[in-house]
Structures are given as structure tokens and as C-alpha cells.
Design an enzyme around this catalytic site. Structure first.
Site, short mmCIF file in Angstrom:
data_model
loop_
_atom_site.label_atom_id
_atom_site.label_comp_id
_atom_site.label_asym_id
_atom_site.label_seq_id
_atom_site.Cartn_x
_atom_site.Cartn_y
_atom_site.Cartn_z
N ASP A 83 0.82 -1.20 0.00
CA ASP A 83 0.00 0.00 0.00
C ASP A 83 0.86 1.26 0.00
O ASP A 83 1.84 1.36 0.74
CB ASP A 83 -0.90 -0.01 1.24
N THR A 230 -7.22 3.14 10.22
CA THR A 230 -7.32 3.84 11.50
C THR A 230 -8.46 3.32 12.36
O THR A 230 -8.31 3.15 13.58
CB THR A 230 -7.48 5.36 11.26
#
Length: 284
Positions: A83, A230
Site C-alpha cells: 500500500d 485507522t
């Protein structure tokens, strides 16, 4: 089973207008939680290792090999994805290690250079059977570089795909990375407009800031790969904090990390069911 190729998974989800969960890992326990949650949901999974996680560990190989072993032992299809790689060398390392997907992030580069370098990455990765995601229209909040108000232009996105040959495209439609609250306001009409003209699956970065109802809606409007980091970190950390607060004398990491891993796995299962074909039956 062998690592999965993301292309048929994303193509099927795009056609059916449901989402594929793509979740980041930083620790071995994160990957364990992601795989356990996907198995419980009986859903495909994208396990993502970011360039930031690589820096944290001092290299790609340790976490990658651990995640690879867990992915190959899973009972559901698992994609191992690099990523936000800004380094072409890191992309090559990931391909050598057996990743089936990479994201090359050239959004800091001038447009012409981003297109040219992305096309080179695509050529290399496709020669090795690896899928490539790229980014056009900067996603807000990453390292303070991207402006949250940036939006992807549909025509530019279509040209970018034609110029580079990417397999999926991350677009800016109102999210920001590292949001701790789930109150992002998405431009759903823009999502639909981009999906109508772009021939590859769309990727929503910063999805931790998106509430359940909007996540359900955005996949019906044309978003396919849903990146969440998150939000799951909050679940994991909250459980550890509660365990340590309840017992200040606790020393054995297994006693507080294992419950955090379980809590994260449960939330992964919930999110995958939320994004999947049975979204209407899943509560917030």
C-alpha cells in the site's frame, strides 16, 4: 490456498455493486485478526502493508513473510497488497516476495512523471502477474501533503487509466487518511460519475472516516475496494487500554494483546458483512 489475484475478486464485486474490504496490518496480530475476521465472514480479504509499516519494521520481508504464511493458510481468498509505495524499488521487492497486488503512489510527482512512472510499474508488475493500483486526485491528510478539498476529475481519471494500464484507481471524493471520527462527507454523485467513465474498479482510501450508512451507499454508487486502517487500529488499541487500565499489574503481553486481536477480528467480520452482498441485513 495460494495468494489470490485481486483482479477477478474486484471485477466480480464491481459488477455486483458491493465492496471488498482492504485492511492494513502493522503487527503479526493484526494480520491474524484480519484473516480470522474474513474467515468468519466467509469473504475475500485484501491484507495491506504500507510503506510506513515497512519503515517501522526496517524492511518489508519480516512482516510480509508472516502475513504470507497466514494468508496461504486461510480458508478464504486473501490478497497481499503493498500500500502507498512511493519507491519503485519497494514495488520490485514486493513482487519478488510474492505479493499479488501493489499500489504505486506517484501523487507527489508532476503529472507527466506520475503517468510515465506508473506505466513503467504496470509493465513490470503485469509481466510478473501482479495487479497495480494507482492514485489520481490526492487523498487528503496523508503526511500533511494532500489538501482535503481535492477532487478527482472523471475525464482525467479515464485518461490516466488509458495512459497507464492500471488495474484499479484510488480517487479523491471527500475522504482523508487517518480520520479518527467517522464524519467524512463524500461526493456520491462524483463517485457515480467517475465509475461511469473509468473502466477499472475504484478504490476509496481513508474509509475509516466514513460511517456505516455511507459505506453501504458508496459501494452501490460504484466504489469497490474499501481501505480501512485507522478505525481498526482504534478498536485494537481501545481493547488494550481497557485491559491495562483494569489491571495495572498486568505484564504478560498475551493477556492484553489477544483480546485486542479478537476485538479487531470481530470488527473485520462486521465490516466485511457490511460491505458484502448482504449489506441490507447488517446493522450499524
Amino acid at each position: 490456498m495460494p495468494l489470490a489475484d485481486p483482479r477477478p475478486i474486484l471485477a466480480a464485486a464491481r459488477s455486483a455493486r458491493h465492496g471488498v474490504g482492504a485492511f492494513n496490518t502493522t503487527l503479526l496480530e493484526h494480520t491474524e485478526a484480519l484473516v480470522a475476521g474474513a474467515e468468519a465472514a466467509d469473504a475475500p480479504l485484501v491484507v495491506q502493508i504500507s510503506e510506513n509499516a515497512v519503515r517501522y519494521h526496517g524492511g518489508l520481508r519480516p512482516l510480509a513473510l508472516a502475513s504470507l504464511a497466514l494468508a496461504e493458510s486461510a480458508t478464504v481468498p486473501v490478497v497481499l497488497h503493498l500500500d502507498h509505495a512511493e519507491s519503485v524499488e519497494l514495488v520490485h521487492q514486493a513482487v519478488d516476495l510474492g505479493f499479488t497486488s501493489v499500489m504505486f503512489d506517484g501523487s507527489r510527482l508532476p503529472d507527466d512523471e506520475n503517468r510515465a512512472t506508473t506505466a513503467q510499474v504496470v509493465s513490470f508488475c503485469h509481466a510478473h502477474g501482479v495487479a497495480v493500483e494507482a492514485e489520481l486526485g490526492e487523498i487528503g491528510g496523508k503526511d500533511g501533503v494532500h489538501a482535503p478539498g481535492v477532487r478527482t476529475d472523471p475525464a482525467q481519471a479515464r485518461r490516466f487509466c488509458a495512459d497507464t494500464g492500471v488495474d484499479s484507481l484510488a480517487v479523491a471524493v471527500g475522504t482523508a487518511h487517518a480520520m479518527a471520527s467517522r464524519d467524512a462527507v463524500l461526493d456520491l454523485d462524483l463517485v457515480a460519475a467517475i465509475a461511469e467513465v473509468v473502466p477499472v474498479p475504484l478504490v476509496l482510501h481513508g474509509s475509516s472516516g466514513v460511517d456505516d450508512d455511507t459505506l453501504r451507499t458508496v459501494v452501490t454508487r460504484g466504489m469497490t475496494k474499501i481501505n480501512i486502517a485507522t478505525h481498526l487500529n482504534k478498536v485494537f488499541t481501545r481493547e488494550i487500554r481497557e485491559r491495562l487500565d483494569a489491571d495495572p499489574k498486568l505484564l504478560d503481553a498475551r493477556a492484553y494483546v489477544a483480546p485486542a486481536r479478537d476485538a479487531m477480528a470481530a470488527e473485520v467480520e462486521r465490516l466485511l458483512r457490511l460491505l458484502g452482498p448482504q449489506t441490507a441485513a447488517v446493522g450499524s
